[in-house]
Design an enzyme around this catalytic site. Structure first.
Site, short mmCIF file in Angstrom:
data_model
loop_
_atom_site.label_atom_id
_atom_site.label_comp_id
_atom_site.label_asym_id
_atom_site.label_seq_id
_atom_site.Cartn_x
_atom_site.Cartn_y
_atom_site.Cartn_z
N MET A 1 15.49 -42.80 -34.95
CA MET A 1 16.12 -43.54 -33.84
C MET A 1 16.44 -42.57 -32.71
SD MET A 1 18.57 -46.10 -36.00
CE MET A 1 19.03 -47.04 -34.57
N CYS A 2 16.50 -43.10 -31.49
CA CYS A 2 16.83 -42.30 -30.32
C CYS A 2 18.17 -41.60 -30.53
CB CYS A 2 16.88 -43.17 -29.06
SG CYS A 2 15.24 -43.44 -28.38
N PRO A 3 18.24 -40.36 -30.12
CA PRO A 3 17.30 -39.60 -29.27
C PRO A 3 16.30 -38.74 -30.05
CG PRO A 3 19.32 -38.37 -29.42
CD PRO A 3 19.51 -39.64 -30.26
N ASN B 1 11.39 -44.65 -23.98
CA ASN B 1 12.09 -43.39 -23.73
C ASN B 1 11.17 -42.17 -23.79
OD1 ASN B 1 14.53 -44.63 -23.26
ND2 ASN B 1 15.35 -44.22 -25.29
#
Length: 73
Positions: free
Chosen positions: A12-14, A45
């Protein structure tokens, strides 16, 4: 020249952006990196980060929840 591969599925981000950044840092100019993962947010992203840091998105595709982004350093 064949592309290096980076699998960020389940991250998952980041983290996908951070892993992409780290992988590109160890590559030479002109080399290709294929990033595969899942999630619309991560897809967007990574592409945004790549473009804002002077790299080239050669190809980007998303099918259902999985994506592939081909980047030229």
């Amino acid at each position: 020249m064949s592309a290096e591969k980076l699998d960020v599925k389940g991250k998952m981000c980041p983290l996908p952006v951070a892993f992409t950044k780290r992988k590109l840092a160890g590559m030479v100019s002109g080399q290709l990196l294929e990033v595969v993962g899942e999630g619309k947010l991560e897809f967007d992203n990574i592409q945004r980060w790549v473009k804002s840091n002077g790299y080239e998105v050669v190809e980007a595709s998303m099918a259902i929840s999985e994506f592939k982004i081909l980047i030229r350093k």
